[in-house]
Write a protein that holds these residues in place. Structure first.
Motif, PDB file in Angstrom:
ATOM      1  N   GLN A 131      32.744  40.273  44.994  1.00  0.00           N
ATOM      2  CA  GLN A 131      34.115  39.754  44.990  1.00  0.00           C
ATOM      3  C   GLN A 131      34.543  39.405  46.410  1.00  0.00           C
ATOM      4  O   GLN A 131      34.309  40.161  47.358  1.00  0.00           O
ATOM      5  CB  GLN A 131      35.064  40.799  44.409  1.00  0.00           C
ATOM      6  CG  GLN A 131      36.502  40.331  44.268  1.00  0.00           C
ATOM      7  CD  GLN A 131      37.359  41.346  43.535  1.00  0.00           C
ATOM      8  OE1 GLN A 131      36.844  42.257  42.909  1.00  0.00           O
ATOM      9  NE2 GLN A 131      38.660  41.178  43.605  1.00  0.00           N
TER      10      GLN A 131
ATOM     11  N   LYS B   7      35.889  35.889  42.227  1.00  0.00           N
ATOM     12  CA  LYS B   7      36.904  36.844  41.778  1.00  0.00           C
ATOM     13  C   LYS B   7      36.245  37.958  40.968  1.00  0.00           C
ATOM     14  O   LYS B   7      35.120  37.833  40.500  1.00  0.00           O
ATOM     15  CB  LYS B   7      37.950  36.137  40.912  1.00  0.00           C
ATOM     16  CG  LYS B   7      38.678  35.003  41.600  1.00  0.00           C
ATOM     17  CD  LYS B   7      39.614  34.319  40.623  1.00  0.00           C
ATOM     18  CE  LYS B   7      40.299  33.122  41.262  1.00  0.00           C
ATOM     19  NZ  LYS B   7      41.171  32.405  40.288  1.00  0.00           N
ATOM     20  N   GLY B   8      36.993  39.026  40.768  1.00  0.00           N
ATOM     21  CA  GLY B   8      36.483  40.132  39.970  1.00  0.00           C
ATOM     22  C   GLY B   8      36.249  39.750  38.531  1.00  0.00           C
ATOM     23  O   GLY B   8      35.478  40.409  37.818  1.00  0.00           O
TER      24      GLY B   8
END
Length: 345
Positions: A197, A137-138
């Motif tokens: 990501q 994830k970011g």
């Protein structure tokens, strides 16, 4: 072990149906090459092999007297650490057994009564599903620390397109060589590739998603794990009524249940209590690590390193090293690691 409990929202409003969330949880079953016999299906306390349609129908129908501004259901996500998953030997059946055990812990963490008796797991309407994949994830520290390299690479790619269109002068081969260099220099790599990501995480990423109705199984009583009350009593119509949900108690019970059920020897830094102690007093936390037996301390330090937290070289965690700046760096790293469920500390 890292467990989250969240109400399901769509923007500023609560989801009025579980359909979108259930569809999201079907994503692994829809991957190319996944045969139907290998699909992970929904289950609850008593049943296996429950269809997505049944889950949506049951959750959506169990919302009597709930208003639009109230959650209709909650999502519980259970993220075992790599060490815990190794103990389970990647067994879906073991994760299923554990889910059913901690839902008993969930029920017993309510300070509520129904018809004069404590809440039991039979009062909880829930459906659970096991997933085996997870993507970066970011918010993951690997992606965030690789971002400056990603920005430079994107800029170089834009320059290459402009050169190809004749909008600017420059050497294509030079730009491409710079990109290759940046790709290799990015601090976080997986199988020789810069972590970005959306990239699937390697290794065992099994975790559990649980959809739990806000209303009890009879659709008569509201059971909110989001209650701001841990355990209290309030007078209602001349009667004392119990209320509240104790999240701390639930997390502690879930941890103990895992350890007892699978004979797991939990390291100090893996404990929920240690994480809370760190928030209250980081110096005491690291002093406790320093006082562990040599083998336990070595494992504790290894686990901390795996969170991506910058550690002092050959860390011995002496009092002199417990500077304010160092503690703040560690605290930030632990918070990021917890949110990304990269390690259950």
């Amino acid at each position: 072990m890292y467990i989250t409990i969240t109400p399901q929202k769509l923007g500023a409003n609560y989801s009025q149906s579980a359909a979108d969330y259930v569809d999201y949880l079907e994503k692994e079953n829809q991957l190319p090459g996944i045969e139907e016999k290998d699909h992970e299906l929904f289950f609850n306390q008593e049943e296996d092999g429950i269809s997505p349609e049944t889950v949506v129908k049951e959750i959506d129908a169990n919302t009597a007297k709930l208003e639009k501004r109230e959650p209709k259901f909650y999502s519980i996500t259970v993220n075992p650490s790599q060490y815990e998953l190794k103990k389970l030997q990647n067994s879906s059946e073991a994760l299923k057994q554990y889910t059913r055990a901690i839902m008993k812990d969930y029920a017993s963490s309510f300070n509520r009564e129904i018809n004069g008796r404590p809440i039991s797991v039979n009062d909880i309407k829930y459906f659970a599903k096991i997933e085996h994949q997870r993507a970066f994830k970011g918010t993951d520290f690997q992606v965030k620390e690789n971002q400056p390299y990603a920005t430079k690479i994107l800029e170089l790619k834009n320059q290459i397109r402009k050169i190809e269109r004749g909008e600017m002068q420059g050497s294509l081969s030079s730009k491409k060589q710079q990109i290759l260099k940046l790709e290799k220099e990015a601090p976080y790599q997986q199988n020789g590739q810069r972590i970005v990501q959306g990239m699937p995480k390697e290794g065992n990423q099994s975790h559990i998603h649980i959809i739990v109705s806000r209303k009890d199984a009879s659709n008569s009583y509201s059971l909110s794990p989001g209650s701001k009350y841990k355990a209290s009593e309030v007078e209602l119509n001349g009667k004392l009524v119990k209320r509240g949900f104790n999240r701390d108690l639930f997390f502690q019970k879930a941890e103990k249940t895992f350890d007892n059920q699978f004979h797991y020897q939990r390291n100090f830094v893996e404990t929920y209590k240690a994480r809370k102690d760190f928030i209250k007093s980081p110096k005491m936390y690291f002093s406790a690590i320093a006082g562990l037996p040599a083998s336990e301390k070595a494992l504790a330090i290894k686990m901390l390193r795996q969170t991506g937290i910058p550690m002092v070289p050959a860390i011995s965690i002496s009092k002199a090293q417990l500077t304010v700046k160092f503690i703040k760096t560690i605290k930030k790293g632990i918070q990021i690691a917890s949110k990304s469920a990269s390690i259950g500390i």
